[in-house]
Motif scaffolding. Sequence first.
Motif, short mmCIF file in Angstrom:
data_model
loop_
_atom_site.label_atom_id
_atom_site.label_comp_id
_atom_site.label_asym_id
_atom_site.label_seq_id
_atom_site.Cartn_x
_atom_site.Cartn_y
_atom_site.Cartn_z
N ALA A 124 0.86 -1.19 0.00
CA ALA A 124 0.00 0.00 0.00
C ALA A 124 0.89 1.24 0.00
O ALA A 124 0.76 2.12 0.85
CB ALA A 124 -0.93 -0.01 1.21
N THR A 125 1.78 1.31 -0.98
CA THR A 125 2.82 2.33 -0.98
C THR A 125 2.47 3.59 -1.76
O THR A 125 3.27 4.52 -1.84
CB THR A 125 4.13 1.74 -1.55
OG1 THR A 125 3.84 1.08 -2.80
CG2 THR A 125 4.72 0.73 -0.60
N GLY A 126 1.29 3.65 -2.37
CA GLY A 126 0.88 4.87 -3.06
C GLY A 126 1.74 5.17 -4.28
O GLY A 126 2.32 4.28 -4.90
N PHE A 127 1.84 6.47 -4.61
CA PHE A 127 2.59 6.83 -5.81
C PHE A 127 3.33 8.15 -5.67
O PHE A 127 3.82 8.72 -6.64
CB PHE A 127 1.64 6.94 -7.02
CG PHE A 127 0.67 8.10 -6.95
CD1 PHE A 127 0.97 9.32 -7.53
CD2 PHE A 127 -0.53 7.98 -6.29
CE1 PHE A 127 0.10 10.39 -7.46
CE2 PHE A 127 -1.43 9.04 -6.21
CZ PHE A 127 -1.10 10.24 -6.80
N TYR A 128 3.46 8.66 -4.45
CA TYR A 128 3.99 10.01 -4.24
C TYR A 128 5.51 10.04 -4.10
O TYR A 128 6.10 11.09 -3.92
CB TYR A 128 3.34 10.59 -2.98
CG TYR A 128 3.39 12.09 -2.86
CD1 TYR A 128 2.86 12.92 -3.84
CD2 TYR A 128 3.98 12.68 -1.74
CE1 TYR A 128 2.90 14.29 -3.72
CE2 TYR A 128 4.01 14.06 -1.60
CZ TYR A 128 3.47 14.86 -2.60
OH TYR A 128 3.51 16.22 -2.47
N ASP A 129 6.17 8.88 -4.20
CA ASP A 129 7.60 8.82 -3.93
C ASP A 129 8.46 9.25 -5.10
O ASP A 129 9.53 9.83 -4.91
CB ASP A 129 7.99 7.39 -3.53
CG ASP A 129 7.51 7.04 -2.14
OD1 ASP A 129 7.21 7.96 -1.38
OD2 ASP A 129 7.43 5.85 -1.82
N LEU A 130 8.03 8.93 -6.32
CA LEU A 130 8.88 9.17 -7.49
C LEU A 130 8.25 10.21 -8.40
O LEU A 130 7.21 9.97 -9.01
CB LEU A 130 9.08 7.86 -8.26
CG LEU A 130 9.73 6.71 -7.48
CD1 LEU A 130 9.76 5.45 -8.33
CD2 LEU A 130 11.13 7.10 -7.03
N PRO A 131 8.86 11.38 -8.55
CA PRO A 131 8.32 12.41 -9.44
C PRO A 131 8.56 12.07 -10.90
O PRO A 131 9.54 11.40 -11.24
CB PRO A 131 9.09 13.67 -9.04
CG PRO A 131 10.38 13.16 -8.48
CD PRO A 131 10.06 11.85 -7.82
N ASN A 132 7.64 12.51 -11.76
CA ASN A 132 7.86 12.41 -13.19
C ASN A 132 8.89 13.47 -13.58
O ASN A 132 8.62 14.67 -13.49
CB ASN A 132 6.55 12.66 -13.95
CG ASN A 132 5.53 11.57 -13.71
OD1 ASN A 132 5.88 10.40 -13.64
ND2 ASN A 132 4.27 11.95 -13.56
N ARG A 133 10.05 13.04 -13.98
CA ARG A 133 11.13 13.97 -14.28
C ARG A 133 10.97 14.62 -15.65
O ARG A 133 10.35 14.07 -16.56
CB ARG A 133 12.48 13.25 -14.20
CG ARG A 133 12.86 12.86 -12.77
CD ARG A 133 14.19 12.14 -12.73
NE ARG A 133 15.28 12.95 -13.25
CZ ARG A 133 15.96 13.86 -12.55
NH1 ARG A 133 15.65 14.07 -11.27
NH2 ARG A 133 16.94 14.56 -13.11
N LEU A 134 11.55 15.81 -15.77
CA LEU A 134 11.52 16.54 -17.03
C LEU A 134 12.57 16.00 -18.00
O LEU A 134 12.41 16.11 -19.22
CB LEU A 134 11.80 18.03 -16.78
CG LEU A 134 10.84 18.76 -15.85
CD1 LEU A 134 11.37 20.16 -15.55
CD2 LEU A 134 9.45 18.82 -16.45
N ASN A 135 13.65 15.47 -17.44
CA ASN A 135 14.76 14.95 -18.24
C ASN A 135 15.34 16.04 -19.15
O ASN A 135 15.49 15.86 -20.36
CB ASN A 135 14.32 13.74 -19.06
CG ASN A 135 13.95 12.56 -18.18
OD1 ASN A 135 14.64 12.27 -17.21
ND2 ASN A 135 12.86 11.90 -18.51
N VAL A 136 15.65 17.18 -18.54
CA VAL A 136 16.26 18.29 -19.27
C VAL A 136 17.53 18.71 -18.54
O VAL A 136 17.67 18.49 -17.32
CB VAL A 136 15.31 19.49 -19.39
CG1 VAL A 136 14.04 19.09 -20.16
CG2 VAL A 136 14.96 20.06 -18.02
#
Length: 330
Positions: A124-136
């Motif tokens: 039940a770890t959710g999804f707030y740990d890893l941001p979607n990076r811009l990769n710029v």
Amino acid sequence: MQTWDIVIIGGGPIGIACGLEAKKNGLNYLIIEKGPIVNSLFNYPINMQFFSSSEKLEINNIPFISKEAKPKRNEALEYYRRIVTTNQLNIHLFEKVMEVNKHKEAFQITTDKTVYTALNIIVATGFYDLPNRLNVPGEDLPKVSHYYKDPHFYASQKVAVIGASNSAVDAALECYRKGAEVTLIVRGPEVGQRVKYWVRPDIVNRIDEGSIKAYFNSTVKEIRQHEIIIETPKGSLSIENDFVLALTGYMPNFEFLTKLGIELSKDEKKLPHYDLETMETNVPGIYLAGVICGGMETHKWFIENSRIHAQMIVKAVVRKSTTSTKNQEL
């Protein structure tokens, strides 16, 4: 070594709900949370207000009383913390799960502190740990953050907010009202339609009047120490900048799921495989609960519509345990 009936990975609202349900059914359980109680909510912006009304955030029919119909972050922290302490839930905080291995009929859960053995696991770890990076280029500069906390920090600064959903809009409005010079950079043609209905008119009006400068159909190409380069429909543009809030959403820890052996869909949604009635994954004994069930569709599951997962999972575990006991007796 003690063997737990259930080890719950994640001490957010749904992980807590699973713990309550396990306790109610007489199961031997443990919740492991890598941070404080409801770690993800703790890391929300200080002034954040929920989209859901308080009764839809309740778990185990425990009343959630808030000053307004839609509670704020501090009220949610108080609510879930009191549930944990009042019910004396068995929760280990500031402990991170590092590895899970199957050993005969049980799982071995290795954390950064010790090793546990469990017959069943709930993720039940959710999804707030890893941001979607811009990769710029420049994304890793100290001035760039994928999380937003307090608008006071950005007072009298030139702030670029990247994104068009609730987190980006809230940050843009709050920073503007604390005296920041805010620029909103949106990949699409408009502010997101999922933005809270009482907030969306506010951001639209601030953009229309020029209080907040917005660039639509635009993307970030590079972040530099004192400027940000964006690509707009009219070409490249350099903007003076002190801080960047890249609030482009977050994703579940898919690497952790795959290490557990959980199958993910091959498309961009990366939907984990699980039984719709029991929430059990393709790995027997491992269950999913909460927003992590939606893969990249992070707007699919919320606290209000995934609370039921706790009852579904514990019911399945109890039924499996009862069947196993009867088989042994025979």
